[in-house]
Design a protein around this motif. Sequence first.
Motif, mmCIF file in Angstrom:
data_model
loop_
_atom_site.group_PDB
_atom_site.id
_atom_site.type_symbol
_atom_site.label_atom_id
_atom_site.label_comp_id
_atom_site.label_asym_id
_atom_site.label_seq_id
_atom_site.Cartn_x
_atom_site.Cartn_y
_atom_site.Cartn_z
ATOM 1 N N LEU A 1 -7.629 -4.478 10.472
ATOM 2 C CA LEU A 1 -6.094 -4.219 10.185
ATOM 3 C C LEU A 1 -5.213 -5.055 9.457
ATOM 4 O O LEU A 1 -5.386 -6.281 9.427
ATOM 5 C CB LEU A 1 -5.658 -4.028 11.403
ATOM 6 C CG LEU A 1 -6.600 -3.255 12.692
ATOM 7 C CD1 LEU A 1 -5.732 -3.253 13.921
ATOM 8 C CD2 LEU A 1 -6.691 -1.812 12.257
ATOM 9 N N SER A 2 -4.206 -4.398 8.655
ATOM 10 C CA SER A 2 -3.336 -5.290 7.772
ATOM 11 C C SER A 2 -1.965 -4.839 8.464
ATOM 12 O O SER A 2 -1.843 -3.862 9.133
ATOM 13 C CB SER A 2 -3.531 -4.752 6.430
ATOM 14 O OG SER A 2 -2.767 -5.642 5.621
ATOM 15 N N GLY B 1 -1.748 0.176 0.033
ATOM 16 C CA GLY B 1 -1.245 0.924 1.158
ATOM 17 C C GLY B 1 -2.098 1.310 2.222
ATOM 18 O O GLY B 1 -1.493 1.486 3.387
ATOM 19 N N TRP B 2 -3.383 0.792 2.228
ATOM 20 C CA TRP B 2 -4.160 0.613 3.394
ATOM 21 C C TRP B 2 -3.820 -0.196 4.457
ATOM 22 O O TRP B 2 -3.481 -1.314 4.111
ATOM 23 C CB TRP B 2 -5.512 0.541 2.954
ATOM 24 C CG TRP B 2 -6.516 1.581 2.201
ATOM 25 C CD1 TRP B 2 -6.051 2.731 2.051
ATOM 26 C CD2 TRP B 2 -7.885 1.279 2.068
ATOM 27 N NE1 TRP B 2 -6.934 3.717 1.391
ATOM 28 C CE2 TRP B 2 -8.034 2.643 1.669
ATOM 29 C CE3 TRP B 2 -8.947 0.731 2.346
ATOM 30 C CZ2 TRP B 2 -9.688 3.262 1.396
ATOM 31 C CZ3 TRP B 2 -10.177 1.077 2.043
ATOM 32 C CH2 TRP B 2 -10.418 2.276 1.623
ATOM 33 N N LEU B 3 -3.828 0.364 5.759
ATOM 34 C CA LEU B 3 -3.537 -0.462 6.949
ATOM 35 C C LEU B 3 -4.659 -0.573 7.736
ATOM 36 O O LEU B 3 -4.839 -1.446 8.635
ATOM 37 C CB LEU B 3 -2.539 -0.030 7.690
ATOM 38 C CG LEU B 3 -1.001 0.356 7.008
ATOM 39 C CD1 LEU B 3 -0.153 0.755 7.972
ATOM 40 C CD2 LEU B 3 -0.464 -1.174 6.513
ATOM 41 N N VAL B 4 -5.908 0.089 7.418
ATOM 42 C CA VAL B 4 -7.088 -0.167 8.180
ATOM 43 C C VAL B 4 -8.102 0.233 7.351
ATOM 44 O O VAL B 4 -8.232 1.158 6.390
ATOM 45 C CB VAL B 4 -7.051 1.166 9.204
ATOM 46 C CG1 VAL B 4 -6.852 2.268 8.956
ATOM 47 C CG2 VAL B 4 -8.104 0.853 10.434
ATOM 48 N N GLU B 5 -9.455 -0.418 7.728
ATOM 49 C CA GLU B 5 -10.752 -0.147 7.362
ATOM 50 C C GLU B 5 -11.603 -0.164 8.344
ATOM 51 O O GLU B 5 -11.633 -1.284 8.989
ATOM 52 C CB GLU B 5 -10.950 -1.155 5.848
ATOM 53 C CG GLU B 5 -12.202 -0.899 5.269
ATOM 54 C CD GLU B 5 -12.464 -1.473 4.050
ATOM 55 O OE1 GLU B 5 -13.653 -1.399 3.274
ATOM 56 O OE2 GLU B 5 -11.715 -2.599 3.840
ATOM 57 N N VAL B 6 -12.809 0.880 8.361
ATOM 58 C CA VAL B 6 -13.497 0.632 9.378
ATOM 59 C C VAL B 6 -15.102 0.879 8.766
ATOM 60 O O VAL B 6 -15.271 1.541 7.947
ATOM 61 C CB VAL B 6 -13.364 2.000 10.324
ATOM 62 C CG1 VAL B 6 -14.057 1.945 11.497
ATOM 63 C CG2 VAL B 6 -11.849 1.908 10.546
#
Length: 215
Positions: A134-135, A201-206
Amino acid sequence: MIMRRTVVAAAAAAALIGAGGAASAAPAKKPRPPRPTEVRPALPDGQSNPSIANGVAVGALVATYTASGLGPRDANPAAPAGSPERYVDFPGGTRPPGVTLTEAQSINALKAINENLGAQGLTARDVISMRAYLSDPPGAATADFAGWNRAYRQFYANTDLSTGKPVNVPLGTAPPAAPMLVNPARPARVTLEIENLPVAGWLVEVEVVAAFRQR
């Protein structure tokens, strides 16, 4: 990626009272190794709806699939390129009441994970391990863990272990309602707050690991 915090879960030891009235440590019950084709989550004691497993034991003959890290898809062309709003896939880019940017992006990313799994003949029920990055949302001092957890419950850990029935979950500030995907799977999971992600722009990566179970 620069890791800033790690969330770690720990288990507590139990104690028994001996026959003579003195407190004594409970003898540890050694778990058996998993059978060759078994996938066995270690779930917290005394909880009917835990969000994650303490760990997952996998037998030697169980094949697994490791998905690459996936973020939310570009779903809102009306928003500026590279903005967090660009990755909100609710109709018209309009988030339901109380749904945060991280929550919306997390739902988007988890849908992408489901499609990735589906291409391999797997589903979210087969996920045994998950790592989320998470960012911080714009203007926030920390990552939105609460928004991420609400999105996670839409797809994972949303059944009551004692009854097997689905459990209503919240979306934003709306009253809890039926989850987007009913799924009893409770993977081993870690969530990390990091400085930035690879796509503007990403706030999440899984990323996930799923098991090809015996059907």
